[in-house]
Each structure stands twice: as structure tokens, then as C-alpha cells.
Write a protein that holds these residues in place. Structure first.
Motif, mmCIF file in Angstrom:
data_model
loop_
_atom_site.group_PDB
_atom_site.id
_atom_site.type_symbol
_atom_site.label_atom_id
_atom_site.label_comp_id
_atom_site.label_asym_id
_atom_site.label_seq_id
_atom_site.Cartn_x
_atom_site.Cartn_y
_atom_site.Cartn_z
ATOM 1 N N THR A 242 0.844 -1.193 0.000
ATOM 2 C CA THR A 242 0.000 0.000 0.000
ATOM 3 C C THR A 242 0.881 1.246 0.000
ATOM 4 O OG1 THR A 242 -0.102 -0.038 2.428
ATOM 5 C CG2 THR A 242 -1.912 -1.098 1.224
ATOM 6 N N ARG A 243 0.331 2.325 -0.539
ATOM 7 C CA ARG A 243 1.007 3.623 -0.446
ATOM 8 C C ARG A 243 0.762 4.194 0.943
ATOM 9 N NH1 ARG A 243 2.263 6.765 -5.363
ATOM 10 N NH2 ARG A 243 1.789 5.522 -7.210
ATOM 11 N N VAL A 244 1.831 4.626 1.589
ATOM 12 C CA VAL A 244 1.737 5.172 2.940
ATOM 13 C C VAL A 244 2.642 6.389 3.054
ATOM 14 C CG1 VAL A 244 2.072 4.730 5.392
ATOM 15 C CG2 VAL A 244 1.279 2.890 3.914
ATOM 16 N N ASP A 245 2.055 7.558 3.330
ATOM 17 C CA ASP A 245 2.831 8.778 3.593
ATOM 18 C C ASP A 245 3.903 9.040 2.540
ATOM 19 O OD1 ASP A 245 1.353 9.159 5.931
ATOM 20 O OD2 ASP A 245 2.750 7.964 7.119
ATOM 21 N N GLY A 246 3.536 8.928 1.279
ATOM 22 C CA GLY A 246 4.472 9.217 0.213
ATOM 23 C C GLY A 246 5.418 8.090 -0.127
ATOM 24 N N GLY A 247 5.340 6.982 0.598
ATOM 25 C CA GLY A 247 6.170 5.819 0.320
ATOM 26 C C GLY A 247 5.307 4.600 0.059
ATOM 27 N N VAL A 248 5.929 3.440 0.093
ATOM 28 C CA VAL A 248 5.229 2.180 -0.139
ATOM 29 C C VAL A 248 5.558 1.221 0.993
ATOM 30 C CG1 VAL A 248 4.981 0.194 -1.675
ATOM 31 C CG2 VAL A 248 5.286 2.475 -2.642
ATOM 32 N N SER A 249 4.524 0.643 1.587
ATOM 33 C CA SER A 249 4.675 -0.363 2.624
ATOM 34 C C SER A 249 4.383 -1.727 2.016
ATOM 35 C CB SER A 249 3.725 -0.089 3.794
ATOM 36 O OG SER A 249 3.838 -1.091 4.789
ATOM 37 N N VAL A 250 5.330 -2.664 2.153
ATOM 38 C CA VAL A 250 5.234 -3.978 1.517
ATOM 39 C C VAL A 250 5.238 -5.061 2.591
ATOM 40 C CG1 VAL A 250 6.284 -5.595 -0.110
ATOM 41 C CG2 VAL A 250 6.478 -3.119 -0.498
ATOM 42 N N SER A 251 4.302 -5.991 2.474
ATOM 43 C CA SER A 251 4.231 -7.134 3.384
ATOM 44 C C SER A 251 4.354 -8.416 2.567
ATOM 45 C CB SER A 251 2.905 -7.126 4.158
ATOM 46 O OG SER A 251 2.790 -8.299 4.947
ATOM 47 N N ILE A 252 5.323 -9.249 2.916
ATOM 48 C CA ILE A 252 5.547 -10.524 2.240
ATOM 49 C C ILE A 252 5.412 -11.631 3.273
ATOM 50 C CG2 ILE A 252 7.130 -11.881 0.826
ATOM 51 C CD1 ILE A 252 8.529 -9.228 0.103
ATOM 52 N N GLY A 253 4.595 -12.624 2.967
ATOM 53 C CA GLY A 253 4.353 -13.707 3.907
ATOM 54 C C GLY A 253 5.481 -14.729 3.911
ATOM 55 N N PRO A 254 5.389 -15.723 4.803
ATOM 56 C CA PRO A 254 6.393 -16.788 4.828
ATOM 57 C C PRO A 254 6.220 -17.735 3.651
ATOM 58 C CG PRO A 254 4.647 -17.258 6.391
ATOM 59 C CD PRO A 254 4.357 -15.892 5.832
ATOM 60 N N SER B 244 10.128 3.159 -14.083
ATOM 61 C CA SER B 244 11.228 2.884 -13.165
ATOM 62 C C SER B 244 11.112 1.464 -12.627
ATOM 63 C CB SER B 244 11.207 3.877 -11.986
ATOM 64 O OG SER B 244 9.938 3.855 -11.347
ATOM 65 N N ILE B 245 12.264 0.893 -12.273
ATOM 66 C CA ILE B 245 12.310 -0.403 -11.615
ATOM 67 C C ILE B 245 13.479 -0.379 -10.638
ATOM 68 C CG2 ILE B 245 13.551 -1.377 -13.596
ATOM 69 C CD1 ILE B 245 12.314 -4.109 -12.808
ATOM 70 N N VAL B 246 13.191 -0.690 -9.368
ATOM 71 C CA VAL B 246 14.182 -0.559 -8.306
ATOM 72 C C VAL B 246 14.114 -1.786 -7.403
ATOM 73 C CG1 VAL B 246 14.920 0.823 -6.316
ATOM 74 C CG2 VAL B 246 13.973 1.957 -8.332
ATOM 75 N N ALA B 247 15.280 -2.330 -7.036
ATOM 76 C CA ALA B 247 15.348 -3.403 -6.046
ATOM 77 C C ALA B 247 15.244 -2.774 -4.654
ATOM 78 C CB ALA B 247 16.649 -4.168 -6.178
ATOM 79 N N ILE B 248 14.313 -3.268 -3.838
ATOM 80 C CA ILE B 248 14.105 -2.666 -2.520
ATOM 81 C C ILE B 248 14.411 -3.624 -1.374
ATOM 82 C CG2 ILE B 248 12.402 -0.998 -3.364
ATOM 83 C CD1 ILE B 248 10.213 -2.820 -2.166
ATOM 84 N N LEU C 206 8.678 -4.364 4.496
ATOM 85 C CA LEU C 206 9.600 -3.408 3.907
ATOM 86 C C LEU C 206 8.914 -2.063 3.763
ATOM 87 C CD1 LEU C 206 11.105 -5.565 1.000
ATOM 88 C CD2 LEU C 206 12.314 -4.850 3.067
ATOM 89 N N ARG C 207 9.701 -1.016 3.844
ATOM 90 C CA ARG C 207 9.211 0.329 3.550
ATOM 91 C C ARG C 207 10.153 0.943 2.516
ATOM 92 N NH1 ARG C 207 6.316 4.712 5.861
ATOM 93 N NH2 ARG C 207 6.314 6.300 4.236
ATOM 94 N N ALA C 208 9.622 1.465 1.451
ATOM 95 C CA ALA C 208 10.447 2.028 0.380
ATOM 96 C C ALA C 208 9.875 3.361 -0.060
ATOM 97 C CB ALA C 208 10.506 1.067 -0.802
ATOM 98 N N ASP C 209 10.754 4.208 -0.586
ATOM 99 C CA ASP C 209 10.286 5.448 -1.193
ATOM 100 C C ASP C 209 9.520 5.122 -2.474
ATOM 101 O OD1 ASP C 209 11.563 6.952 0.761
ATOM 102 O OD2 ASP C 209 13.402 7.152 -0.420
ATOM 103 N N ALA C 210 8.509 5.906 -2.770
ATOM 104 C CA ALA C 210 7.779 5.729 -4.024
ATOM 105 C C ALA C 210 8.721 5.992 -5.192
ATOM 106 C CB ALA C 210 6.581 6.672 -4.073
ATOM 107 N N VAL C 211 8.502 5.292 -6.285
ATOM 108 C CA VAL C 211 9.335 5.469 -7.479
ATOM 109 C C VAL C 211 8.530 6.186 -8.559
ATOM 110 C CG1 VAL C 211 10.774 3.464 -6.997
ATOM 111 C CG2 VAL C 211 8.677 3.180 -8.339
#
Length: 239
Positions: free
Chosen positions: A139-151, A189-193, A203-208
Motif C-alpha cells: 500500500t502507499r503510505v505517507d508518500g512511500g510504499v509499505s510492503v508485506s511478504i508472507g512466509p 522505473s524499476i528498483v530493487a528494494i 519493507l518500507r520504500a520510497d515511491a518510485v
């Protein structure tokens, strides 16, 4: 008021059902088209990708505009070096050379992008046989992206891809002179995070760059083993 034990039981059951529902949701098949506005063979593949974007939520189409056509009369404004680098890695696996229009399905198979029959068959095969190493949500959160990856099992690179939904371009020179091209899901754009190694990961990453964003899990061999569109709660879901 419900007894504490019953409340806990209901909460646990609800969490379990939610978890199963989330895990059961199929991930989209990732379709990458390597294309260029300077290539006269590319518009039919671009139209096919647009149709996939408009009609199929079970497919995640992405158009990577390469730079190596730019010296032949028309500079594609959406071309970037990252598209060339990504296609070069696929070339090492498939044909030992780059060409347009090339369509790569889930990182495991490639076809000529304008060959609808071959591309559709590859997409259907990927949908039935594709591997999902772990569930992904973002999801987009506060200008960035919050990522959740399960086991899950295995390892994967976590990629954040930004793209624009649609562009219309009048072509002034080159092989497509005089044509107006409508192109969808144009990657900007494509970025490894990060790296996922089998355990649950946040993970939390800046929006691209790009109007919309997606997260991909890519195995070391290039296969796509997880994917999710980044949800922006302020907008309608992106295709």
C-alpha cells in the motif's frame, strides 16, 4: 459482553479465515513487453498489451520501452536504460539477443509480442502452472510504499516497479512517422528494494517514478514467484 475466551476464539477464527482467503487469492501473471516507439513491428503488440490491461485483472501487463531504437530517427520519450538491462538478462536465458516486440511471461517464457496466439497460450500455461513463493501485499503510505511478504519457501529479489496507465504520442520521425500511438502500463522505473529469504518480511520504500506501482518477487533465475499491485486507497484500483 461476550466471555473473554469466546471473544478470543472468534478473533482467532476470523484471523484464520482472513489468512486463508488472502493466501488463496491468485497472484496475477506478470507479462513484460519490450517495445519501442521507433519499431514499426511494435504497435500490434502494444495494442495487445492494452487489451490485457483493460480486460484482465488476472494479468499484470508492463511495457518496458528500450533505448536501442532511439538512434534510428525517433527518440522514445519513455525509453530508459533499466529496460535495456532487464531485457539483456532475459536474453541470456532465451535467445542470446534482444529484439522488439518481445513478451516475457512470468519470467519463464518468451514469445513475439504481436503473436497473440502464442502469448495467450503462454499466459494460460503460467496461470495454471505458475509458482507463488509467498503472498505479497503493498500500500502507499505517507508518500512511500509499505510492503508485506508472507512466509514461504525459497529466496527472491523484491522489486518495485512504477508505471503510467496510458500515454498517447504523435510520432514525428522514424519507422512510425505520422502514426499516433496509444500505449498502456508504460514502465517508468524499476528498483530493487530488498531480499526475501523465506520468512515473513515487512519493507518500507520510497515511491518510485510512475502513476502506479507494483511489487514483484523475482527468483535468482529470473522467474517471477510473487506479484501484487500497490494499493492506493485514494484512487480506484489500477489495472
Amino acid at each position: 459482553m461476550l466471555p473473554r475466551s469466546l471473544t478470543a476464539t472468534i478473533a482467532s477464527a476470523t484471523a484464520l479465515l482472513t489468512s486463508h482467503a488472502f493466501a488463496a487469492a491468485p497472484r496475477p501473471v506478470v507479462v513484460e513487453l519490450f517495445t519501442s516507439q521507433g519499431c514499426s513491428s511494435c504497435p500490434p503488440a502494444d495494442r495487445f498489451l492494452s487489451e490485457l490491461s483493460d480486460s484482465r485483472t488476472d494479468v499484470l501487463p508492463l511495457a518496458f520501452h528500450v533505448t536501442y531504437w532511439n538512434q534510428l530517427g525517433w527518440k522514445d520519450p519513455f525509453s530508459f536504460d533499466g529496460a535495456d538491462a532487464r531485457q539483456a538478462r532475459y536474453a541470456q536465458r532465451f535467445r542470446d539477443f534482444e529484439y522488439t516486440p518481445e513478451m516475457v511471461i512470468d519470467g519463464k517464457a518468451e514469445v513475439v509480442g504481436s503473436n497473440r496466439t502464442a502469448a495467450s497460450a503462454a499466459i494460460d500455461h503460467a496461470k495454471s502452472a505458475g509458482v507463488t513463493a509467498a503472498t505479497v501485499s503493498a500500500t502507499r503510505v505517507d508518500g512511500g510504499v509499505s510492503v508485506s511478504i508472507g512466509p514461504g519457501t525459497g529466496r527472491a529479489h523484491v522489486l518495485l516497479v512504477g508505471y503510467d496507465a496510458r500515454h498517447v504520442t504523435a510520432i514525428g520521425r522514424g519507422e512510425n512517422t505520422g502514426h499516433t500511438l496509444t500505449e498502456s502500463n508504460v514502465v517508468r522505473s524499476i528498483v530493487a528494494i530488498g531480499q526475501w529469504s523465506g520468512t515473513a518480511l515487512m519493507l518500507r520504500a520510497d515511491a518510485v517514478a510512475g502513476e502506479h506501482q507494483v511489487v514483484l518477487l523475482e527468483d535468482n533465475d529470473g522467474a517471477i514467484v510473487g506479484a501484487a499491485r500497490v494499493v492506493d486507497t485514494s484512487e480506484a484500483p489500477a489495472r
